[in-house]
Design an enzyme around this catalytic site. Structure first.
Site, PDB file in Angstrom:
ATOM      1  N   ASP A  25      18.259  46.818 -99.788  1.00  0.00           N
ATOM      2  CA  ASP A  25      16.950  47.453 -99.690  1.00  0.00           C
ATOM      3  C   ASP A  25      16.068  46.549-100.534  1.00  0.00           C
ATOM      4  OD1 ASP A  25      14.582  48.863-100.327  1.00  0.00           O
ATOM      5  OD2 ASP A  25      15.560  50.723 -99.743  1.00  0.00           O
ATOM      6  N   HIS A  26      15.257  45.731 -99.897  1.00  0.00           N
ATOM      7  CA  HIS A  26      14.596  44.672-100.670  1.00  0.00           C
ATOM      8  C   HIS A  26      13.614  45.222-101.708  1.00  0.00           C
ATOM      9  CE1 HIS A  26      11.243  45.107 -97.787  1.00  0.00           C
ATOM     10  NE2 HIS A  26      10.498  44.468 -98.654  1.00  0.00           N
ATOM     11  N   HIS A  31      13.124  52.664 -98.490  1.00  0.00           N
ATOM     12  CA  HIS A  31      12.314  52.205 -99.622  1.00  0.00           C
ATOM     13  C   HIS A  31      11.751  53.355-100.481  1.00  0.00           C
ATOM     14  CE1 HIS A  31      12.868  48.562 -97.524  1.00  0.00           C
ATOM     15  NE2 HIS A  31      11.811  48.591 -96.742  1.00  0.00           N
TER      16      HIS A  31
HETATM   17  C1  BG6 Z   1      10.388  46.311 -94.176  1.00  0.00           C
HETATM   18  C2  BG6 Z   1       9.881  47.035 -92.956  1.00  0.00           C
HETATM   19  O1  BG6 Z   1      11.591  46.859 -94.613  1.00  0.00           O
HETATM   20  O2  BG6 Z   1       9.436  46.406 -95.220  1.00  0.00           O
HETATM   21  C3  BG6 Z   1       8.520  46.517 -92.535  1.00  0.00           C
HETATM   22  O3  BG6 Z   1      10.792  46.871 -91.884  1.00  0.00           O
HETATM   23  C4  BG6 Z   1       7.558  46.525 -93.694  1.00  0.00           C
HETATM   24  O4  BG6 Z   1       7.993  47.276 -91.451  1.00  0.00           O
HETATM   25  C5  BG6 Z   1       8.174  45.848 -94.915  1.00  0.00           C
HETATM   26  O5  BG6 Z   1       6.370  45.874 -93.303  1.00  0.00           O
HETATM   27  C6  BG6 Z   1       7.299  45.998 -96.138  1.00  0.00           C
HETATM   28  O6  BG6 Z   1       7.822  45.222 -97.166  1.00  0.00           O
HETATM   29  P1  BG6 Z   1       6.883  44.659 -98.313  1.00  0.00           P
HETATM   30  O7  BG6 Z   1       7.813  43.970 -99.252  1.00  0.00           O
HETATM   31  O8  BG6 Z   1       5.900  43.731 -97.639  1.00  0.00           O
HETATM   32  O9  BG6 Z   1       6.193  45.836 -98.902  1.00  0.00           O
END
Ligand code: BG6
Length: 513
Positions: free
Chosen positions: A200-201, A263
């Site tokens: 989960d980045h 997230h």
């Molecule tokens: C991803 C989703 O996990 O996270 C995307 O699949 C989303 O739809 C993105 O745009 C948002 O990540 P960040 O790091 O740009 O907030």
């Protein structure tokens, strides 16, 4: 406790400099995520001298590519997407050890070819290397890849030693509880849990990690962190972008699956969990699972705890934006939500009676992710008469996850002058001001953590299931009612009216981040 389980918060980043010799294999090597995030992450880790001296990169995909072609694509990706310009020396070190293997994901012989390819690297090097498999493909081939990693012997390589094989699995981890359970079953039939790193980045973002430090390294917060002092919590992950070219994926997903289940629920878990006994991966993940399991099942249906909506046409940054149903690749009668908001109750001693509001959406007024802790309003009686007592603002502590990363606290202050007039002011800390703005990207940290065997910032199998358990009844209900109850919001706004109704029940309103 084994050294490999200790968390870098305790030891600075020293252990990150000690990654063992490693071959990283990227499945889905010509895909979008590989170009945007993974290759730039490897380049930047090399730039910061954080890769082991014996580091090898192997691209794997269905496309027939020569090693040189893959290296060329990777260099192009760095030029286009890296936070740093391509550094010829840093990239040169990686490129010299970069190769490509073409093969299908359900072809066992292709995996045997991959195994032989890595064995040859090991033999040439004259020492053993760990194999780190990064599954960055569409979810339909997660299971065949895992099964073939098992069947080809790659998953079991060097088991029982610190060089045991590891696998990183991209999102989406399932599309509901049943599919997540099934995927966990497949994974467990091949890998032990300590070999598995579910991404989960958001957990790799600096500010998300800082949440734990703020909560547990400062004595002033924890005594107030409960139902006696906190009135409500709002978690917002707002995006300015629309679905862009990802319509095909998004139609199968929607906001609840794409952002909320993973997230925002992770942000909630870190905000609401009990202090862990230590900072090792299992203690933190145990606490996260406990709090996720303590969330009361949602009331679904009209006047329930959930709102969903699609963006309609509007204006963003002075430019006209089309509505979701007019985007490329979207069905004209699509049921897919681009916005979701939830009202959650956590049934435990600490949080009983404190609503947690979660929302996320595409094409909102601006990109802003934050966690806002709203404290109870102070009694205003002392200041009554000077102004009205409602002038006293509630204190709000907010963690800005992105952009403009930082922390702020709203306090009531006396306006200078003879009268005692109060005014809320904001006390802020900004990462960029204090530490400079060129911080590592989430994927750099996460690839490195997996390489050194630290699972703290990854999702454990039971966590994924706990979160799906909460979200799946909502998805089932939405599927059963089609478009009924689908609200709309103008692109460039802060969301639909039905999301305001969710908060009105407790006389709350959404904060403008
Ligand atoms: C991803 C989703 O996990 O996270 C995307 O699949 C989303 O739809 C993105 O745009 C948002 O990540 P960040 O790091 O740009 O907030």
């Amino acid at each position: 406790m084994a050294e490999s389980q200790r968390h870098p918060f305790l030891h600075g980043l020293s252990k990150h400099r000690g990654a063992p010799p490693t071959v990283v294999v990227i499945f889905g090597a010509s895909g979008d995520l590989t170009a945007r995030k993974l290759i730039p992450a490897v380049h930047n880790l090399s730039h910061d001298s954080l890769l082991p001296a014996d580091f090898y990169l192997v691209g794997y995909g269905r496309k027939a590519l020569l090693d040189d072609e893959f290296r060329g694509m990777a260099a192009e990706a760095i030029r286009e997407f890296s936070r740093r310009e391509l550094n010829p020396e840093a990239w040169g070190r990686v490129a010299a050890h970069t190769s490509y293997v073409a093969g299908g994901y359900d072809e066992r012989p292709a995996f045997e070819k991959l195994a032989a390819h890595i064995d040859a690297i090991e033999q040439k090097l004259g020492r053993e290397v760990q194999r780190l498999f990064y599954i960055s493909t569409p979810p339909s081939v997660f299971a065949p890849i895992i099964i073939n990693l098992g069947a080809s012997g790659l998953a079991g390589k060097h088991l029982g030693t610190p060089l045991h094989s590891k696998v990183i699995i991209e999102k989406p981890f399932g599309k509901d509880l049943a599919s997540a359970r099934e995927l966990n079953r497949t994974i467990r039939s091949v890998f032990a849990e300590n070999q598995v790193y579910r991404i989960d980045h958001y957990l790799g973002k600096e500010t998300v990690q800082d949440l734990l430090v703020q909560r547990f390294a400062n004595a002033i917060f924890e005594p107030l962190w409960n139902r006696n002092f906190i009135d409500s919590v709002q978690i917002t992950v707002a995006e300015e972008v629309g679905v862009g070219m990802r319509g095909g994926y998004y139609e199968q997903s929607g906001c609840l699956r794409d952002m909320i289940q993973n997230h925002t629920m992770q942000l909630l878990a870190l905000t609401a969990m009990e202090p862990p006994g230590s900072l090792d991966a299992e203690s933190i993940r145990d606490e996260k699972v406990k709090v996720l399991n303590a969330i009361q099942p949602l009331t679904i249906g009209p006047a329930g705890d959930v709102a969903r909506a699609q963006y309609a046409m509007g204006m963003i940054g002075g430019k006209a934006a089309v509505g979701y149903l007019d985007e490329a690749g979207i069905a004209v009668d699509s049921n897919t939500e681009t916005y979701a908001a939830l009202r959650l109750s956590i049934n435990n001693w600490r949080w009983q009676g404190v609503p947690f509001y979660l929302r996320s959406g595409k094409r909102m007024a601006r990109r802003a992710s934050e966690i806002a802790i709203n404290f109870r309003r102070p009694p205003g009686t002392l200041f009554a008469g000077q102004t009205t007592r409602f002038d006293l603002a509630a204190n709000t502590l907010s963690f800005q996850i992105q952009p403009d990363e930082g922390l702020s606290l709203i306090l009531n202050t006396k306006v200078p002058g003879l009268e005692t007039r109060t005014q809320p002011v904001k006390m802020s800390f900004r990462y960029a001001t204090t530490f400079g703005s060129n911080t590592a990207e989430a994927y750099e940290r996460l690839v490195l953590d997996a390489m050194v065997g630290d699972g703290t910032l990854f999702i454990r199998g039971d966590e994924a299931e706990a979160s799906w358990k909460l979200c799946t009844p909502v998805l089932d209900y939405w599927r059963s009612v089609g478009r009924s109850g689908m609200d709309a919001y103008s692109a460039g706004s802060w969301g639909p009216p039905s999301a305001d109704v969710l908060l009105a029940k407790h006389h709350h309103g959404w904060r403008q981040p």
